[in-house]
Design a protein around this motif. Structure first.
Motif, PDB file in Angstrom:
ATOM      1  N   UNK A 110       0.762  -1.264  -0.142  1.00  0.00           N
ATOM      2  CA  UNK A 110      -0.058   0.057  -0.087  1.00  0.00           C
ATOM      3  C   UNK A 110       1.095   1.297  -0.024  1.00  0.00           C
ATOM      4  N   UNK A 111       1.855   1.139   0.781  1.00  0.00           N
ATOM      5  CA  UNK A 111       2.928   2.131   0.809  1.00  0.00           C
ATOM      6  C   UNK A 111       3.493   2.568  -0.638  1.00  0.00           C
ATOM      7  N   UNK A 112       3.822   1.434  -1.390  1.00  0.00           N
ATOM      8  CA  UNK A 112       4.544   1.637  -2.602  1.00  0.00           C
ATOM      9  C   UNK A 112       3.514   2.154  -3.685  1.00  0.00           C
ATOM     10  N   UNK A 113       2.162   1.505  -3.364  1.00  0.00           N
ATOM     11  CA  UNK A 113       1.283   2.147  -4.407  1.00  0.00           C
ATOM     12  C   UNK A 113       1.045   3.648  -4.241  1.00  0.00           C
ATOM     13  N   UNK A 114       0.827   4.257  -2.956  1.00  0.00           N
ATOM     14  CA  UNK A 114       0.701   5.333  -2.605  1.00  0.00           C
ATOM     15  C   UNK A 114       1.988   6.401  -3.063  1.00  0.00           C
ATOM     16  N   UNK A 115       2.962   5.812  -2.945  1.00  0.00           N
ATOM     17  CA  UNK A 115       4.119   6.376  -3.817  1.00  0.00           C
ATOM     18  C   UNK A 115       4.071   6.648  -5.070  1.00  0.00           C
ATOM     19  N   UNK A 148       3.794  10.126  -7.077  1.00  0.00           N
ATOM     20  CA  UNK A 148       4.718  10.640  -8.339  1.00  0.00           C
ATOM     21  C   UNK A 148       4.230  10.832  -9.486  1.00  0.00           C
ATOM     22  N   UNK A 149       2.997   9.935  -9.863  1.00  0.00           N
ATOM     23  CA  UNK A 149       2.185  10.341 -10.991  1.00  0.00           C
ATOM     24  C   UNK A 149       1.342  11.638 -10.970  1.00  0.00           C
ATOM     25  N   UNK A 150       0.884  11.864  -9.727  1.00  0.00           N
ATOM     26  CA  UNK A 150       0.145  13.176  -9.678  1.00  0.00           C
ATOM     27  C   UNK A 150       1.087  14.284  -9.827  1.00  0.00           C
ATOM     28  N   UNK A 151       2.410  14.367  -9.037  1.00  0.00           N
ATOM     29  CA  UNK A 151       3.476  15.311  -9.463  1.00  0.00           C
ATOM     30  C   UNK A 151       3.822  15.604 -10.779  1.00  0.00           C
ATOM     31  N   UNK A 170      -5.472  11.612 -11.282  1.00  0.00           N
ATOM     32  CA  UNK A 170      -4.327  11.406 -10.300  1.00  0.00           C
ATOM     33  C   UNK A 170      -4.568  11.708  -8.961  1.00  0.00           C
ATOM     34  N   UNK A 171      -5.165  12.701  -8.692  1.00  0.00           N
ATOM     35  CA  UNK A 171      -5.622  13.149  -7.405  1.00  0.00           C
ATOM     36  C   UNK A 171      -6.423  12.161  -6.701  1.00  0.00           C
ATOM     37  N   UNK A 172      -7.448  11.525  -7.540  1.00  0.00           N
ATOM     38  CA  UNK A 172      -8.481  10.554  -7.029  1.00  0.00           C
ATOM     39  C   UNK A 172      -7.550   9.249  -6.599  1.00  0.00           C
ATOM     40  N   UNK A 173      -6.670   8.964  -7.602  1.00  0.00           N
ATOM     41  CA  UNK A 173      -6.116   7.764  -7.279  1.00  0.00           C
ATOM     42  C   UNK A 173      -4.884   7.866  -6.178  1.00  0.00           C
ATOM     43  N   UNK A 174      -4.391   9.043  -5.792  1.00  0.00           N
ATOM     44  CA  UNK A 174      -3.505   9.176  -4.745  1.00  0.00           C
ATOM     45  C   UNK A 174      -4.530   9.076  -3.482  1.00  0.00           C
TER      46      UNK A 174
END
Length: 148
Positions: A22-27, A31-34, A91-95
């Motif tokens: 989950x931490x990896x997915x969040x990271x 990164x995609x959002x940025x 991307x914000x929704x995914x984050x």
């Protein structure tokens, strides 16, 4: 002394792995959002450049072809910006989704750690109780059977 063995240690290990995933997915989502936000910024910057050039052309001798070219480019950039804004929102929704999953994984891990701590405490209380019982039996045996 008896050794404590937690019967659900493998489940706790799985919870740790799930939290790491989950931490990896969040990271990755962050990164995609940025990246999407940076692209949006670049598009807005390009649009501003087209608008400035278009304004400069209007101030000078009228060159209809160049003016039309920059106007069309500006309109195209506006469309790309709208699409990119949608990508940023996505991307914000995914984050946010990744953050919720991460929080759930952390909560599950903490729950299992608490269960392990409780089981460990119960184990040591039982060991202490067994030791007290053995000592009481030994004292009782010596009291009832004096060897002197």
């Amino acid at each position: 002394m008896a050794k404590f063995i937690y019967k659900m240690e493998n489940i706790l290990g799985i919870k740790y792995k799930m939290e790491d995933q989950a931490k990896t997915s969040y990271g990755i989502a962050r990164r995609k959002l940025i990246k999407e936000e940076e692209l949006l910024y670049e598009l807005k910057d390009r649009l501003e450049g087209y608008q400035i050039r278009s304004k400069e052309l209007r101030m000078r001798k009228l060159d209809i072809m160049k003016l039309k070219e920059y106007t069309e480019a500006s309109e195209m950039m506006k469309k790309e910006i709208k699409l990119q804004e949608l990508n940023v929102k996505k991307a914000e929704q995914q984050v946010e989704l990744a953050r919720v999953r991460l929080n759930a994984a952390i909560l599950e891990r903490k729950t299992h750690e608490k269960l392990k701590d409780n089981a460990k405490e119960i184990f040591f209380l039982e060991v202490a109780q067994t030791e007290r019982k053995e000592i009481d039996e030994l004292v009782s045996f010596r009291f009832n059977n004096p060897t002197n």
